[in-house]
Motif scaffolding. Structure first.
Motif, short mmCIF file in Angstrom:
data_model
loop_
_atom_site.label_atom_id
_atom_site.label_comp_id
_atom_site.label_asym_id
_atom_site.label_seq_id
_atom_site.Cartn_x
_atom_site.Cartn_y
_atom_site.Cartn_z
N MET A 103 47.13 51.37 -20.69
CA MET A 103 46.58 52.59 -21.28
C MET A 103 45.21 52.87 -20.70
N ARG A 104 44.95 54.13 -20.41
CA ARG A 104 43.67 54.54 -19.85
C ARG A 104 42.92 55.39 -20.86
N LEU A 105 41.61 55.10 -21.00
CA LEU A 105 40.75 55.84 -21.91
C LEU A 105 39.59 56.44 -21.13
N TYR A 106 39.10 57.56 -21.62
CA TYR A 106 37.94 58.18 -20.98
C TYR A 106 36.68 57.41 -21.36
N ASN A 107 35.95 56.97 -20.36
CA ASN A 107 34.71 56.23 -20.55
C ASN A 107 33.55 57.20 -20.32
N THR A 108 32.86 57.53 -21.40
CA THR A 108 31.76 58.49 -21.29
C THR A 108 30.65 57.99 -20.38
N LEU A 109 30.45 56.69 -20.37
CA LEU A 109 29.37 56.11 -19.56
C LEU A 109 29.62 56.32 -18.07
N THR A 110 30.86 56.12 -17.63
CA THR A 110 31.18 56.27 -16.20
C THR A 110 31.78 57.63 -15.87
N ARG A 111 32.14 58.39 -16.92
CA ARG A 111 32.79 59.69 -16.76
C ARG A 111 34.11 59.60 -16.00
N ARG A 112 34.82 58.54 -16.28
CA ARG A 112 36.13 58.34 -15.65
C ARG A 112 37.12 57.82 -16.69
N LYS A 113 38.39 58.07 -16.43
CA LYS A 113 39.44 57.41 -17.21
C LYS A 113 39.62 56.02 -16.62
N GLU A 114 39.60 55.01 -17.48
CA GLU A 114 39.68 53.63 -17.02
C GLU A 114 40.73 52.87 -17.82
N GLU A 115 41.30 51.87 -17.20
CA GLU A 115 42.28 51.02 -17.86
C GLU A 115 41.59 50.26 -18.99
N PHE A 116 42.20 50.30 -20.16
CA PHE A 116 41.60 49.65 -21.32
C PHE A 116 42.06 48.20 -21.41
N HIS A 117 41.09 47.28 -21.43
CA HIS A 117 41.35 45.85 -21.58
C HIS A 117 40.50 45.32 -22.72
N PRO A 118 41.09 45.03 -23.88
CA PRO A 118 40.30 44.52 -24.99
C PRO A 118 39.72 43.15 -24.70
N ILE A 119 38.64 42.84 -25.39
CA ILE A 119 37.98 41.55 -25.21
C ILE A 119 38.91 40.42 -25.63
N ASP A 120 39.55 40.59 -26.77
CA ASP A 120 40.51 39.62 -27.29
C ASP A 120 41.91 40.18 -27.06
N GLU A 121 42.79 39.42 -26.47
CA GLU A 121 44.11 39.95 -26.13
C GLU A 121 44.97 40.27 -27.35
N LYS A 122 44.53 39.79 -28.55
CA LYS A 122 45.31 40.05 -29.75
C LYS A 122 44.62 41.00 -30.74
N GLU A 123 43.33 41.25 -30.54
CA GLU A 123 42.59 42.04 -31.51
C GLU A 123 41.75 43.12 -30.82
N VAL A 124 41.65 44.27 -31.46
CA VAL A 124 40.77 45.35 -30.98
C VAL A 124 39.78 45.68 -32.09
#
Length: 257
Positions: free
Chosen positions: A1-22
């Motif tokens: 899944m890709r989310l818009y990152n306001t900081l970079t102004r790009r859509k980026e692949e979302f990788h949570p810190i914990d693979e089981k929790e967001v």
């Protein structure tokens, strides 16, 4: 899944810190009135994201606050002849009525700013100790120019920012871009004890304190409407960067709607 990152102004692949929790924080309403269709849009969008992450198997800890103390609330309460708490209770209840009608799930936690005064005060004290906040007769301000990266989320320099755009123009401040962390009590206003005297928190400090208290120093997603990118989320970045060793992992994922 890709989310818009306001900081970079790009859509980026979302990788949570914990693979089981967001861990997800969303700026909620200031409860001085019913929420309108413009408010509803981001509520629905972020609820949809939360549901999709749950569908994908993540345990989502979703925090959405209620701002239950600010100038608008004090003004409305005075007009109606009730307390600020009575006004907040009324419109928090109405929020849930309308949210249920729209199919929006309740957050894991719905904290109120007034329930977190101690955490807010502790955060301000640390900023003051580090030289990034100053006291003027009970009003405490954040010194924007002391933070070299101020404006990084909205991609604006201090020189480019327009005075008066959701900025409190106040001759008591050392610089027009400084913003209030704590406001000294005025006659008839609700107030809490603090090291600077009786007063109440400024709007921008509340979310920083609540995100830190309920989700920890590092989170995955910080969401809010486009109108909050500056100054609200820029101000949050400044405080969080100075409070901890690292920036909130997800502050860049401030999705705009």
């Amino acid at each position: 899944m890709r989310l818009y990152n306001t900081l970079t102004r790009r859509k980026e692949e979302f990788h949570p810190i914990d693979e089981k929790e967001v861990k997800m924080y969303s700026c909620g309403p200031t409860v001085y009135n019913y929420f309108h269709i413009g408010n509803a849009r981001p509520f629905i969008i972020f609820d949809t994201l939360r549901r999709y992450l749950e569908y994908k198997g993540y345990n989502v800890k979703f925090v959405q606050n209620f701002t239950d103390i600010d100038d608008k609330m004090i003004k409305r309460a005075n007009e109606e002849g009730i307390t600020v708490k009575e006004l907040a209770d009324k419109f928090i209840n109405e929020y849930f009525v309308d949210a249920r009608r729209l199919g929006i799930k309740e957050a894991t936690i719905h904290p109120r700013a007034t329930e977190n005064i101690d955490a807010i005060i502790e955060m301000i004290k640390k900023l003051e100790e580090k030289g990034f906040a100053y006291n003027v007769d009970g009003d405490v301000y954040f010194s924007a120019k002391r933070f070299e990266e101020y404006g990084k989320l909205s991609h604006q320099s201090l020189e480019d920012l327009e005075l008066g755009s959701r900025i409190d123009v106040n001759e008591r401040k050392k610089d027009p871009m400084d913003f209030a962390l704590w406001k000294a009590q005025k006659p008839g206003e609700p107030a809490w004890d603090s090291p600077w005297g009786k007063g109440r928190p400024g709007w921008h400090i509340e979310c920083s304190a609540m995100a830190n208290r309920y989700l920890g120093e590092t989170i995955d997603v910080h969401s809010g409407g486009q109108d909050l990118v500056f100054p609200h989320h820029d101000n949050e970045i400044a405080r969080v960067k100075l409070q901890t060793a690292s920036l909130l992992h997800g502050i860049g994922f401030t999705m705009v709607s």
